[in-house]
Design an enzyme around this catalytic site. Structure first.
Site, short mmCIF file in Angstrom:
data_model
loop_
_atom_site.label_atom_id
_atom_site.label_comp_id
_atom_site.label_asym_id
_atom_site.label_seq_id
_atom_site.Cartn_x
_atom_site.Cartn_y
_atom_site.Cartn_z
N CYS A 40 -33.83 -10.10 30.17
CA CYS A 40 -32.38 -10.67 29.78
C CYS A 40 -31.68 -11.21 30.91
O CYS A 40 -32.21 -12.28 31.24
CB CYS A 40 -31.60 -9.12 29.43
SG CYS A 40 -30.06 -9.22 28.73
N HIS A 41 -30.55 -10.79 31.45
CA HIS A 41 -30.00 -11.39 32.52
C HIS A 41 -30.81 -10.91 33.78
O HIS A 41 -29.96 -11.64 34.91
CB HIS A 41 -28.66 -10.86 32.68
CG HIS A 41 -27.82 -11.39 31.62
ND1 HIS A 41 -27.83 -10.88 30.37
CD2 HIS A 41 -26.55 -12.33 31.61
CE1 HIS A 41 -26.88 -11.41 29.52
NE2 HIS A 41 -26.18 -12.40 30.19
#
Length: 186
Positions: free
Chosen positions: A116-117
């Protein structure tokens, strides 16, 4: 050990680097999977005690911190997992000790897995240039600007990096981490 556990990863030590605001399942699912496969898994953070997760749209559960960054070194571990969530990696990438730890881990050649991030901390550590990677779609431009080659796939392996896009990719992410730790993926 539960009925569904194995010891495939016995003797492997994994650090999960996170702080408040980590996406709940992106920490807890790899942690559970790796422990069930026999690995020793430490949640490493900026502070001792516990850190609070983010569960999709609101605050989630607390997770106990096993060690602080000041207590660990890269040599202690075989792999590093970087969960996402927007808050967690944004906090980590402004902490020099976290960025230095991630940079040293990436340069060591040991496995670094980000979902993800989570790649934001890798970008800040300046270790993504030339790497094939994936991430949450909004991080695509950040990765490209940092020199990575972004692709929209559930999991991407490039050298010692394993990256995935989102919680729905966790099964593939976890399996690829296991394969890398067992030397089954180059």
């Amino acid at each position: 050990m539960s009925l569904f556990s194995s010891d495939k990863l016995k003797g492997k030590r994994i650090a999960i680097l996170a702080t408040d605001g980590f996406e709940q399942v992106e920490l807890t699912e790899p942690q559970k999977f790796l422990k069930n496969e026999g690995a020793t898994v430490d949640v490493v953070s900026l502070k001792s005690g516990s850190i609070k997760g983010w569960d999709k749209t609101e605050w989630g559960d607390k997770v106990d911190v096993d060690k602080t960054l000041s207590d660990v070194k890269v040599a202690d571990y075989d792999a590093l997992v970087l969960p996402g969530g927007q808050i967690n990696p944004d906090k980590l990438r402004i902490e020099p000790t976290a960025v230095d730890f991630v940079r040293e881990f990436a340069h060591s050649g040991k496995l670094v897995a980000a979902i993800c991030h989570g790649s934001w901390t890798l970008i800040e550590a300046d270790v993504v240039r030339g790497k094939h990677m994936t991430s949450w779609p909004s991080v695509k431009t950040d990765l490209r600007n940092a020199g990575a080659q972004w692709q929209d796939s559930e999991v991407v392996v490039d050298g010692n990096f394993v990256t995935s896009r989102k919680p729905e990719d966790l099964d593939a992410f976890n399996k690829k981490i296991e394969e890398k730790l067992l030397g089954k993926v180059s």
